[in-house]
Design a protein around this motif. Structure first.
Motif, mmCIF file in Angstrom:
data_model
loop_
_atom_site.group_PDB
_atom_site.id
_atom_site.type_symbol
_atom_site.label_atom_id
_atom_site.label_comp_id
_atom_site.label_asym_id
_atom_site.label_seq_id
_atom_site.Cartn_x
_atom_site.Cartn_y
_atom_site.Cartn_z
ATOM 1 N N LEU A 294 0.672 -1.053 -0.044
ATOM 2 C CA LEU A 294 0.352 0.309 0.075
ATOM 3 C C LEU A 294 0.815 1.045 -0.200
ATOM 4 O O LEU A 294 1.483 1.090 0.769
ATOM 5 N N GLU A 295 0.523 2.081 -1.103
ATOM 6 C CA GLU A 295 1.289 3.842 -1.261
ATOM 7 C C GLU A 295 0.446 4.319 -0.841
ATOM 8 O O GLU A 295 -0.302 4.068 -1.178
ATOM 9 N N ALA A 296 1.045 5.743 -0.304
ATOM 10 C CA ALA A 296 0.570 6.636 0.224
ATOM 11 C C ALA A 296 1.295 7.655 -0.044
ATOM 12 O O ALA A 296 3.180 7.954 -0.272
ATOM 13 N N ARG A 297 1.596 8.645 -0.765
ATOM 14 C CA ARG A 297 1.318 9.881 -1.255
ATOM 15 C C ARG A 297 1.219 11.373 -1.740
ATOM 16 O O ARG A 297 0.198 11.323 -1.933
ATOM 17 N N LYS A 298 2.097 12.711 -0.845
ATOM 18 C CA LYS A 298 1.412 13.706 -1.160
ATOM 19 C C LYS A 298 2.754 14.302 -1.032
ATOM 20 O O LYS A 298 3.407 14.074 -0.648
ATOM 21 N N LEU A 299 2.829 15.472 -1.997
ATOM 22 C CA LEU A 299 3.366 16.819 -2.585
ATOM 23 C C LEU A 299 3.565 16.871 -1.291
ATOM 24 O O LEU A 299 2.364 17.653 -0.056
ATOM 25 N N GLY A 300 5.206 17.390 -0.631
ATOM 26 C CA GLY A 300 5.039 18.284 1.136
ATOM 27 C C GLY A 300 5.364 16.932 2.322
ATOM 28 O O GLY A 300 5.386 17.396 3.009
ATOM 29 N N TYR A 301 5.315 15.760 1.861
ATOM 30 C CA TYR A 301 4.731 14.691 3.068
ATOM 31 C C TYR A 301 5.923 13.413 1.663
ATOM 32 O O TYR A 301 6.402 13.190 1.166
ATOM 33 N N ALA A 302 6.523 12.944 3.187
ATOM 34 C CA ALA A 302 7.342 12.075 3.020
ATOM 35 C C ALA A 302 6.379 10.341 2.247
ATOM 36 O O ALA A 302 5.430 10.317 2.663
#
Length: 463
Positions: free
Chosen positions: A301-309
């Protein structure tokens, strides 16, 4: 395997606060806490087993530890008791902790505190006869069938990681890929020793010509041992070495959960998806997400958001079931701006990579991007040799159209890096926000810190 040198557990008898009323049956209680001394945290999810061995007949009780490691068993009659603890972590290492004995008087309370063995003891259990080397640890666990939950014997567990070093002759950093493998025993158990700690490790199951999804794990340096159980679904696996099989995995599993920051607050706008699967979701204002039509087995499971690790964590999925998987995502800390006298190139990283590439790869600046006039960032890649685009929108994936170079099952996914954050989906950024793009179909010119075995696309947004 029983560790005879474990310290005896503390047993403290406490007096009841008041005597029972006339005609009321007096009851006793056993309570306490369990701690994971190797990791320095409470031991949640353990099972405390309580057995009254006398007077006869014997009685059996159990309780689980909560997120603070606490447990309680009440409604106990007087007698002689054995109290033990079990946990999947210990079971995977074949460690058993000897139960403790106590005499419980009518209406009294007893407290027992448990502590897991030290990191050194755990490493000896996971890797008997192998001397511990600083910076290394062990992976252990069990492989089961995602449908029947039965152990899988003879499966091959392959691990791979990258070592960053220094070429002292050329004074340039080097990247060396290391790997290892082991087969599961009759009970589906595996042990891998000598893997690095505090580094990302890719783990994959290979069974009867099929390869499972690659998951990313990390062995903590403070404990030196990580137990990672894996479930394998042949229906969701790919044929080994079939690089022509470029397609996304599907199934009937569902995953849902919430995305929160370290302080517990929900984070909206986080892209969540399962690696090599088509569905993608974006967390709402309450941090909630829902993914359907997912493949079964242990997935990433992958989680991404600009400005976050970036967050990558294993998740257990089963066809027809809904798995709950919460995500904690941390904001990337940046240094305060400093005023510097002198002129600095606005996209210095882009210019540096372009100079080092010496004419190889593609480097698109603002003028090049304006000529293309695309509606999605993935359209920038279409038609370029060495790349293949599958899907559109947030489900778009970029793959190398050449062979596979790592243990990760085909297709070979290109790493998309946006403003220094790897593992992003290319259409997570709007084309109007893009200032520079680097496209590296091979490994020779790609920035070393982002090279993972396939091509690399580096995107710089407007500043």
């Amino acid at each position: 395997m029983q560790i005879p040198t474990l310290p005896r557990l503390a047993v403290v008898l406490l007096f009841a606060a008041a005597s029972p009323l006339a005609g009321q049956t007096a009851t006793g209680r056993i309570e306490g806490e369990a701690s994971d001394s190797a990791h320095g945290r409470p031991l949640a999810g353990a099972t405390v087993l309580v057995t009254r061995v006398s007077p006869k007949p014997s009685e059996f009780f159990s309780a689980g530890t909560d997120d603070k490691g606490r447990f309680m068993v009440d409604g106990l009659a007087s007698g002689h008791y054995l109290v033990g603890l079990s946990h999947p972590f210990l079971d995977s290492l074949e460690i058993s902790m000897a139960p403790q004995e106590l005499d419980l008087a009518e209406g009294k309370r007893a407290r027992i505190d448990f502590a897991l063995p030290s990191a050194a003891t755990l490493h000896r259990a996971a890797c008997p006869g192998i001397a511990w080397v600083k910076g290394t640890g062990a992976l252990a666990g069990r492989v089961t069938d995602a449908g029947s939950e039965r152990p899988i014997a003879g499966a091959v567990i392959v691990v791979e990681w990258a070592e960053i070093g220094l070429d002292r002759r050329r004074m340039r950093p080097t990247r060396t890929v290391r790997s290892g493998e082991v087969r599961t025993d009759a009970g589906g158990h595996y042990h891998l020793c000598g893997v690095p700690t505090d580094e990302r490790i890719t783990l994959q199951v290979q069974q009867e010509g099929r390869v499972g999804s690659a998951v990313t794990v990390m062995v903590p340096g403070d404990a030196t041992v990580l137990v990672q159980n894996i479930s394998f679904s042949a229906a969701s696996a790919r044929a080994a070495g079939d690089s022509s099989s470029v397609g996304l995995l599907t199934g009937r599993a569902v995953a849902t959960g919430r995305v929160r920051a370290g302080n517990g607050r929900p984070v909206a706008g986080v892209q969540v998806h399962v690696s090599d699967a088509a569905p993608a979701a974006v967390s709402d204002s309450l941090g909630r997400y829902l993914l359907a039509d997912l493949p079964a087995g242990t997935q990433l499971l992958e989680a991404r958001k600009l400005g976050y690790a970036e967050v990558r964590q294993p998740v257990e999925l089963r066809n027809g079931d809904t798995a709950s998987a919460d995500v904690v995502i941390e904001r990337v800390t940046s240094l305060d701006s400093v005023r510097v006298v002198g002129r600095r190139v606005k996209y210095s990283e882009f210019e540096r990579d372009k100079a080092l590439a010496s004419g190889f790869g593609w480097f698109l600046d603002q003028a090049d991007l304006a000529k293309r006039n695309v509606t999605e960032a993935s359209d920038l890649v279409k038609g370029m040799a060495g790349f293949r685009v599958m899907g559109s929108g947030l489900e778009a994936k970029i793959y190398m159209s050449r062979g596979q170079t790592s243990i990760s099952a085909p297709p070979c996914a290109v790493d998309v890096v946006i403003d220094g954050v790897p593992g992003m989906d290319i259409n997570f950024v709007n084309p109007d926000q893009i200032a520079r793009v680097e496209l590296h179909p091979g490994l020779g010119t790609a920035p070393l810190q982002y090279t993972k075995g396939c091509g690399v696309i580096v995107i710089w947004t407007k500043r």
